[in-house]
Design a protein around this motif. Structure first.
Motif, mmCIF file in Angstrom:
data_model
loop_
_atom_site.group_PDB
_atom_site.id
_atom_site.type_symbol
_atom_site.label_atom_id
_atom_site.label_comp_id
_atom_site.label_asym_id
_atom_site.label_seq_id
_atom_site.Cartn_x
_atom_site.Cartn_y
_atom_site.Cartn_z
ATOM 1 N N SER A 180 -8.084 24.050 -31.901
ATOM 2 C CA SER A 180 -8.455 22.657 -31.699
ATOM 3 C C SER A 180 -9.780 22.610 -30.979
ATOM 4 O O SER A 180 -10.320 23.623 -30.574
ATOM 5 C CB SER A 180 -7.390 21.926 -30.880
ATOM 6 N N LEU A 191 4.472 19.298 -32.613
ATOM 7 C CA LEU A 191 4.360 17.932 -33.113
ATOM 8 C C LEU A 191 4.600 16.905 -32.031
ATOM 9 O O LEU A 191 4.155 15.776 -32.123
ATOM 10 C CB LEU A 191 5.269 17.697 -34.333
ATOM 11 N N THR A 245 -4.961 22.913 -36.125
ATOM 12 C CA THR A 245 -3.521 23.049 -36.275
ATOM 13 C C THR A 245 -2.876 22.417 -35.058
ATOM 14 O O THR A 245 -3.494 22.322 -34.008
ATOM 15 C CB THR A 245 -3.092 24.511 -36.383
ATOM 16 N N THR A 246 -1.644 21.982 -35.232
ATOM 17 C CA THR A 246 -0.904 21.456 -34.091
ATOM 18 C C THR A 246 0.224 22.408 -33.753
ATOM 19 O O THR A 246 0.998 22.167 -32.866
ATOM 20 C CB THR A 246 -0.298 20.083 -34.449
ATOM 21 N N SER A 268 0.466 10.648 -26.524
ATOM 22 C CA SER A 268 -0.601 11.210 -27.328
ATOM 23 C C SER A 268 -1.749 10.200 -27.397
ATOM 24 O O SER A 268 -1.637 9.143 -27.997
ATOM 25 C CB SER A 268 -0.075 11.498 -28.735
ATOM 26 N N THR A 321 0.872 24.094 -28.760
ATOM 27 C CA THR A 321 1.045 22.699 -29.130
ATOM 28 C C THR A 321 2.156 22.572 -30.162
ATOM 29 O O THR A 321 2.529 23.540 -30.808
ATOM 30 C CB THR A 321 -0.261 22.162 -29.718
ATOM 31 N N SER A 332 -1.709 15.990 -28.040
ATOM 32 C CA SER A 332 -1.760 15.076 -29.181
ATOM 33 C C SER A 332 -0.363 14.984 -29.772
ATOM 34 O O SER A 332 0.617 15.054 -29.056
ATOM 35 C CB SER A 332 -2.785 15.579 -30.194
ATOM 36 N N GLY A 333 -0.252 14.841 -31.078
ATOM 37 C CA GLY A 333 1.069 14.777 -31.691
ATOM 38 C C GLY A 333 1.592 13.367 -31.767
ATOM 39 O O GLY A 333 0.858 12.394 -31.667
ATOM 40 N N GLU A 346 -1.292 19.934 -39.404
ATOM 41 C CA GLU A 346 -1.566 19.235 -38.156
ATOM 42 C C GLU A 346 -0.696 17.999 -38.029
ATOM 43 O O GLU A 346 -0.227 17.443 -39.020
ATOM 44 C CB GLU A 346 -3.048 18.869 -38.075
ATOM 45 N N ALA A 375 -3.589 15.734 -34.841
ATOM 46 C CA ALA A 375 -4.351 16.619 -33.963
ATOM 47 C C ALA A 375 -5.651 15.945 -33.538
ATOM 48 O O ALA A 375 -6.247 15.173 -34.291
ATOM 49 C CB ALA A 375 -4.669 17.922 -34.684
ATOM 50 N N ASN A 376 -6.075 16.257 -32.324
ATOM 51 C CA ASN A 376 -7.360 15.740 -31.852
ATOM 52 C C ASN A 376 -8.468 16.236 -32.775
ATOM 53 O O ASN A 376 -8.388 17.335 -33.308
ATOM 54 C CB ASN A 376 -7.632 16.224 -30.433
#
Lengths: 490, 1056
Positions: free
Chosen positions: B158, B200, B1026-1027, B414, B198, B408-409, B1038, B1041-1042
């Motif tokens: 990220s 979801l 990727t998350t 988030s 990270t 995030s997520g 993702e 994702a930011n």
């Protein structure tokens, strides 16, 4: 010189090898015990059973016994209301039941047999029998004779056995455990507070064994395996529970609450379950004081029920409907005095010419009121009360009176038991009104959302995917959920 | 162990055999060849000019040559160094220092830390120079390698400063265990695990161990890709090895102390690289109506007329034109800053050298506030001292890191998800005052599970602070004659502290469901790694043409970690964040683990003249994580290098050097820790959404049987790999080509195999899968123009194509879930590449038409469909380098083609009606083409379908765009092309430097990740993100994702 260097080399290697095995012996998990004694397993086994029975299955029983209906302004349990379950619906509960409670109880049975702790053996055997019975009633076929042997003898694909074959063995096991305890000079370790259900009172457990046997015999009452003599013996001995078998040790913290409350109210904000008109209307018509105990007023104020399965009716908001009254510390009941009383009442009618049926019936209602904390309402079952017991001498009629009350008594207490007994005795009866029309007061309504063929209601669950996908013993999925289970013969 | 003793005896016998060779007496000239850093040069060719007499240097750089001539001239040559000619005269012991030939810098570090000529190596070599690693100005060593090495895939997870970077060499081979290569720094294995990851639901990625390394401290990175190269590093090298050589001081001749100082400063600035393409036509609302509490833009067409919005507060309401705010998401982000400072000092005397450095990285990402910042200070010291027969090297590195991460997520905290839920006509930045009466959490406009992003950003915090010490001590000893001994000790000690809190949020009114009772957690993690290597090295010229080199060694490796996590999930006093501030029982989790490995290895190398090299190695490991009866595993490797251009005569003149190589190797991998035994665990029962956990509220504790069946028969995983390749140089080294084909099969992969719950258990660990990766790697270099004082243009490129397949999966495992979602699943399945996407699809009528419901929206089918998989077709890195006098320009493009990814950003924006794709058909009603609707059943009870005439109406448009039947749209092609790096440098000419205090100076304009091209179906995200952490699941995709960032700035470098 070269020779010396070789000797040094050999020396270094040899020393290394010598210490090698010890050096590598560090694979014992320091974060978890490798073994524990039965007293540390018993509470976990008891709560595992309670969490399974007192949560998802309790919720299922709530909808299928028509105590609850899905709120139109939420959607989580539409599939339950529609009888449109997927085959993975209860994977989690099945895994928790088998790889959790039943397995732990089996370990206690093995350990206590070896150590001579007959009290532990008694509790574990009875609770395991109780759980196996519930599962057999729900799925008809379950792994039993081969089950729980993965660790002990490597049986990874236990075959499935029918409830009709399981019941007699459960009854034998109950007797064997009770006799083992009674015949022992030294019962071994005292369970004490490790027994969350009866605080180590083994006399209560012996009574639990008898009550459980009575429950099983009554379940068999419409089958060829009905056993009046055994029931008469039990009634004569009269040694049934004198206290509710329940898990009460809940506190208002996440993960430590009544499981139904923790999930439905704390996590899902209580948006799904609402009062079903089937029970609500019955209680209302009979001015039953339990209405306010079984249901909470809606968030908009006032008490209101909703037709069973009518979740597509968006004119009604969930906030206008009554909700099941379960709190963070409501016990999970496995077996209650009120259930005991109705079992006795039914048995008296069936096999003892109704001798003590009325007393047991009235005690059942009284205990139900007590359980809900209602005092001074005994008039409901006394002469002139809505639930006055009319001794007719007609077995079917008398059983009808008893079972209607048992159905009410099981609401919010043991919803699943309410569902089994409803299927077994056909009380309350299913309305003949077509789908989309409510039944009369005291009748079950065909769920407005039902996807089952006309006239069919759920009688069982699909076998969980988690088992049939992993178990290569040749089990196949059942074709529907309206095929009756083995004892459903009426 | 008996087997092992036999092996050792055999090994010793081989050694004895070769030591007994005797030479004829004559004049013997001995010597040592070292490089500019006084490191021995192994494999340098020493020939007596005018004769056929010759030898090559041994593992310590020494040679011995016997001559009958009086006036001896020796030619010493070695690829990568300028060939030297020496008049020996009367000398009998020479010390030769070779200087590197820039154009052919091909000295490689091979297994066991030995330097060799690349020509002697029988496997594909990839190296990255110090310059390449740092020229993009990135703080991460791995990020600096992106796009530069064939066969290696590097993804930064990220844009959050300090997040981790995933590196996979030659494809994913392990289904359940990590696929990250072993990182070795100066011969010492490094802990490279990620701290948290990270998911979801948010999660935190505080980077991996290698983040602690200052890129400016690195001299060179070699990547050992295949098993034949990496086998000696033991089971931990099953996924390849990244060998990092750090900068050292250099000894200087005759007591003259020389000190060199390097100073560098970079300043780069970052902005979002890719934000979702959002529609700018429809405003707040739902089903075509302008509703003020909707977190979506399914409202009417924005007409620019003033309208109220938000909740009514104190009898007033906000007013704004109902018009699109095209940049309302972009405006949220700030200019990120990234400053890097580095000071390095090196020097040395006759018998010693040192290198010391300090660096600072100070980064604040693109999200406002310092919620995404990263600070790293590193101090490094390395020294070397020679005591005659004994040389001691030591290094100490300290890295202190502090960072904050913006989760995030899908969860309510988030920040990015909250931003993307804001309607197109509402200003995001106006919400910055989250205590304002219209924007506070009580009066925030929508109650639907989201809240003011600035609340989440400002009121919740996390803090990561970490210290990492690593380094080693090496002692080299000349034991006797040709025998040398080396002992090296390596250490790596990490301590991480993570504090987190979430504020109490108890909105009243319409937003009451967006509540949070508050949360505090404290976590400490300690990782330790200690490594011991004992090595004996022996080298002998058997005769003039054949040289034998033997290495035998022992390795002890111990890795341990401890972690203590404590949290409370409800708080009392608002704004006070301490574990004590809670009515709830703290949850405490302590976890310790330790694993050990013992290895015994040997290498035998033989060379014939200087064109045929055979290298045979073998290693046996004993691992603590395997059952004691099966804990030993042996894996041999061999490779052959043949420089055919030295032998084959009559080659055309444009053919320069040509080498053919072949290698076969195996490597092993042990089991995850603590999985072979059954255990009991503190009781916890599974429930939907939650779990019921002990101790009970009444204070009772209990344990339950762990659901794992023990498996005393578990075997190690074994990887076998064949690689063949060729390295070719043409036209006076103007064109270079390296080609490698590899085929790698990993058998007996250790997986958790589920069992029927009816057995009372849930799983056991077993050897349950076989995975194959095969592919080609191609590296090409072409010097288009080559003028020392004029214009130079060089192109270098690499191409990687890997094919992955699960060859076999245990019968009990229909498929292995690698994560994924309940709707879109992500699997390893037999006969398919790892990472298969499977999800919902349309329900079709028997004649293949799409079935829709009463509102005209497609119905989901009962069967799931396989969408494809996440594996790439190919990867290309292409670099163009130009230079003219003092200017140089480098442009690196990174191309990744193929593979699918899941994007929840698209899914979410489709639900909210913000995605540009939701303007399909101008949101006018349309009938799903070729669709049918169910109309009762026929006499057999089968459904009857009739043509559908119901258009998808505005009221259900959002249902169409997010219909389960259309889930396939959220899994799209993750191909991309990135302008990865641009670097324009001006080096001050020496004429200018005369008046200045430095020996060299340069100024550069640098940029990273400047441009991104993706297929048209991806309007939403940078597919590199990727998350899902650092494991295999990372390739799934993702979950809101930011966004990633581009960075640009300048760099200054001086040396004194």
């Amino acid at each position: 010189m070269k020779k010396i260097s070789n000797y040094i080399l050999i020396g270094v290697f040899a020393m290394t090898l010598f210490g090698c095995e010890k050096y590598l012996d560090v694979n014992t998990d320091p974060n978890n015990p490798q073994d524990v004694t039965a007293d540390f397993i018993l509470p976990a086994a008891q709560t595992s059973v309670a969490i399974t029975m007192g949560n998802s299955y309790f919720n299922l029983g709530g909808f299928w016994s028509q105590y609850y209906t899905q709120s139109p302004t939420a959607s989580q349990y539409k599939k339950m209301e529609a009888y449109n379950l997927t085959t993975d619906f209860f994977d989690r509960e099945w895994s928790e039941a088998y790889a959790g409670g039943l397995n732990d109880l089996e370990i206690i049975r093995t350990k206590s047999t070896a150590s001579g702790d007959h009290g532990y053996y008694l509790i574990a055997t009875l609770l395991q029998a109780y759980t196996f019975q519930m599962l057999a009633d729900l799925y008809d076929d379950i792994p039993f004779f081969d089950a729980l042997k993965g660790v002990s003898d490597g049986t990874l694909n236990p075959k499935f056995d029918n409830g009709a074959d399981i019941y007699p063995v459960l009854l034998e096991r109950i007797d064997e455990a009770m006799n083992r305890y009674l015949d022992a000079d030294d019962a071994g370790m005292e369970p004490g507070d490790r027994d969350l259900i009866y605080g180590g009172d083994l006399d209560q457990w012996l009574s639990f064994g008898n009550t459980l046997k009575l429950k099983m015999y009554m379940r068999m009452s419409y089958t060829s395996m009905a056993n009046p003599t055994a029931v008469q013996d039990l009634l004569t001995a009269g040694n049934f529970i004198t206290a509710d078998a329940a898990i009460t040790q809940f506190g208002d913290e996440s993960g430590k609450r009544n499981p139904f409350y923790d999930v439905q109210y704390d996590f899902l904000s209580g948006v799904n379950q609402r009062a079903s008109n089937t029970l609500f209307g019955y209680l209302e018509a009979n001015e039953d004081p339990r209405l306010g105990a079984i249901y909470n007023e809606s968030s908009a104020g006032g008490q209101k029920g909703h037709p069973q399965g009518d979740y597509d009716n968006l004119d009604v908001k969930g906030t206008d409907l009554s909700e099941p009254n379960i709190s963070a510390t409501t016990p999970v009941f496995l077996m209650t005095l009120t259930e005991r009383d109705f079992l006795i009442a039914e048995a008296e009618v069936r096999y003892n010419a109704g001798a003590n049926a009325q007393a047991a019936y009235e005690s059942g209602i009284a205990n139900s009121l007590l359980l809900h904390g209602i005092a001074g309402a005994d008039s409901v079952y006394q002469a002139g009360g809505a639930y006055e017991y009319a001794v007719t001498g007609d077995v079917e009629t008398d059983i009808g009176q008893i079972m209607m009350q048992k159905w009410v008594a099981m609401a919010n207490v043991n919803n699943l038991e309410g569902f089994f007994e409803m299927n077994r005795t056909h009380y309350p009866p299913l309305s003949s009104a077509p789908k989309g029309t409510e039944g009369a007061v005291g009748e079950l309504t065909t769920s407005f959302a039902s996807v089952l063929p006309e006239g069919k209601t759920p009688k069982r669950l699909f076998l969980p995917d988690v088992e049939i996908q992993r178990n290569s013993s040749g089990v196949t999925q059942v074709s529907n959920i309206y095929t009756k289970v083995w004892w459903d013969k009426k | 162990m008996k087997k092992l003793v036999l092996k050792i005896t055999g090994f010793l016998c081989v050694m004895l055999l070769f030591t007994s060779t005797v030479f004829a007496q004559s004049r013997t000239i001995t010597g040592t060849v070292v490089d500019s850093e006084s490191q021995p040069v192994i494999g340098a060719v020493v020939t007596e000019m005018g004769t056929s007499n010759g030898t090559v240097t041994g593992s310590d750089g020494s040679f011995s040559i016997t001559s009958s001539s009086g006036d001896v001239k020796l030619k010493i040559s070695y690829v990568g160094f300028t060939t030297q000619t020496i008049n020996v005269g009367s000398q009998t012991n020479l010390s030769v220092k070779m200087s590197s030939d820039e154009s052919l810098s091909e000295v490689v570090v091979t297994a066991a830390g030995v330097k060799r000529a690349s020509r002697s190596v029988g496997y594909a070599l990839s190296s990255v120079s110090a310059k390449e690693i740092t020229e993009g100005g990135d703080r991460s060593v791995l990020n600096g390698m992106q796009g530069k090495v064939a066969g290696v895939t590097i993804n930064s997870a990220s844009s959050n400063p300090g997040a981790s970077t995933r590196i996979v060499i030659r494809g994913v081979q392990s289904i359940s265990q990590g696929n990250q290569p072993l990182i070795v720094i100066d011969g010492v294995p490094m802990t490279n695990s990620s701290v948290n990851s990270t998911s979801l639901n948010g999660g935190f990625d505080f980077g991996n161990g290698l983040n602690a390394v200052n890129p400016d401290d690195i001299e060179n990175i070699q990547i050992l890709k295949g098993s034949s190269a990496s086998a000696l590093y033991g089971s931990r090298a099953a996924n390849g090895v990244v060998l990092i050589t750090t900068k050292k001081g250099s000894t200087s001749s005759k007591g003259k102390k020389a000190i060199g100082v390097d100073v560098g400063f970079d300043a780069t600035y970052s902005t979002p690289l890719r934000l979702p393409n959002l529609q700018n036509t429809y405003g707040q609302g739902w089903s075509g109506n302008h509703w003020l509490d909707e977190n979506g833009s399914w409202g009417p067409i924005m007409d620019g007329k003033k309208r109220v919005f938000g909740q009514e507060v104190d009898n007033s309401q906000l007013l704004a034109p109902y018009s699109p705010l095209e940049d309302n998401v972009r405006d949220f982000f700030e200019l990120g800053t990234n400053y890097r400072t580095h000071v390095g000092v090196n020097g040395g005397g006759e018998n010693n050298s040192f290198y010391a450095s300090y660096s600072n990285v100070s980064q604040d990402g693109i999200i406002p506030t310092d919620a995404d910042q990263y600070t790293r200070n590193t101090v490094a010291f390395r020294g070397s001292q020679n005591f005659g027969k004994l040389t001691v090297d030591g290094s100490i590195n300290l890295a202190m890191t502090n960072s904050q991460f913006v989760p995030s997520g899908q969860q309510e905290n988030s920040v990015y998800r909250n931003i993307l839920d804001i309607p197109r006509n509402m200003s995001v930045i106006d919400m910055a005052n989250y205590k304002d009466k219209f924007y506070n959490i009580n009066d925030y406009f929508t109650p639907y599970g989201v809240t003011n992003p600035y609340w989440a950003l400002n009121e919740n915090k996390n803090d990561f602070s970490s210290n990492k010490f690593f380094g080693g001590l090496t002692a080299k000893m000349d034991i006797m004659g040709d025998l040398k001994g080396v002992y090296s000790f390596g250490y790596d000690i990490e301590n991480h502290d993570i504090s987190r809190y979430e504020a109490i949020a108890k909105p009243v009114g319409q937003n009451e469901d967006v509540k949070n009772d508050g949360f505090v957690s404290e976590q400490t993690i300690g990782n330790q790694q200690f490594n011991h290597d004992f090595k004996l090295l022996w080298n002998k010229d058997v005769n003039k043409l054949i040289n034998i080199d033997l290495i035998g060694g022992l390795n002890f490796n111990e890795r341990s970690s401890t972690s203590l996590f404590s949290s409370v999930s409800a708080l009392d006093i608002a704004g006070f964040y301490n574990l004590s501030n809670s009515p709830s029982t703290p949850s405490v989790d302590r976890n310790d683990n330790m694993r050990r490995l013992f290895g015994l290895y040997g290498v035998a190398s033989a060379s014939y003249k200087d064109y045929l090299y055979l290298n045979v190695s073998a290693r046996n490991d004993w691992s603590s994580t395997l059952p004691q009866e099966n804990n030993s595993f042996f894996y041999p490797a061999a490779n052959l290098s043949f420089v055919f251009t030295d032998v084959v005569s009559g080659l055309p003149s444009w053919m320069g050097m040509g080498k053919f190589r072949v290698g076969y190797g195996s490597s092993g991998n042990d089991a995850p820790i603590y999985v072979i035994n059954s255990i009991y665990t503190q009781a916890s029962h599974s429930m939907p959404f939650r779990s019921f956990s002990y101790p009970l509220a009444t204070g009772t504790n209990a344990f339950t049987a762990g659901n794992r069946i023990k498996n005393p028969d578990l075997q190690p995983e074994i990887t076998k790999e064949l690689e063949i390749g060729t390295d070719l140089m043409f036209f006076d080294n103007r064109v270079g080509l390296e080609f490698t084909y590899y085929d790698r099969v990993t058998e007996g992969q250790i997986l958790q195999v589920p069992v029927s719950p009816g057995s009372g258990s849930s799983n056991f660990y077993a050897n349950a899968a076989t995975v194959e990766n095969k592919g080609i790697e191609l590296a090409l270099s072409y010097k288009v123009f080559r003028n020392d004082n004029g214009f130079n243009w060089a192109i270098s490129g690499n191409y990687t194509r890997n094919r992955n397949e699960v060859l076999d999966l245990d019968d009990a495992l229909d498929r292995v879930a690698l994560g994924g979602l309940s709707t879109t699943a992500y699997y390893a399945m037999q006969g398919m590449p790892i990472g298969v996407f499977e999800g919902n699809t349309y329900k079709y009528s028997p004649d293949g038409k799409v079935v829709v419901d009463e509102s005209g929206v497609p119905v989901v089918g009962d069967e799931k469909e396989i969408y494809g998989n996440s594996q790439r077709d190919y990867i290309i890195g292409l670099k163009n380098s130009f230079s003219y006098k003092q200017f140089s320009l480098g442009i690196l493009v990174d191309i990744r083609k193929g593979g699918l990814m899941y994007s929840n950003t698209k899914s979410m924006l489709s639900w909210t009606g913000h995605a540009v794709t939701t303007t399909y058909n101008d949101r006018k009603p349309f009938i799903v083409p070729n669709s049918v609707i169910e109309d009762g059943v026929d006499e057999n009870g089968d459904p009857v379908y009739v043509e559908n005439t119901t258009p998808v109406a505005p009221g259900v448009m959002h249902e169409y765009h997010t219909a389960d039947a259309r889930d396939r749209q959220f899994v799209f092609d993750k191909s991309y092309t990135k302008l990865r790096e641009v670097n324009l440098t001006y080096r001050l000419p020496s004429s200018m430097l005369e008046s200045m205090p430095f020996a060299g100076a340069s100024v550069s304009i640098i940029g990273r990740n400047l441009l991104l091209w993706t297929p048209v179906e991806n309007q939403f995200i940078d597919p590199e993100v990727t998350t899902f952490g650092n494991g295999n699941q990372a390739e799934f995709g993702e979950f809101v994702a930011n966004p990633t960032a581009r960075s640009f700035g300048f760099s200054l470098k001086f040396n004194f």
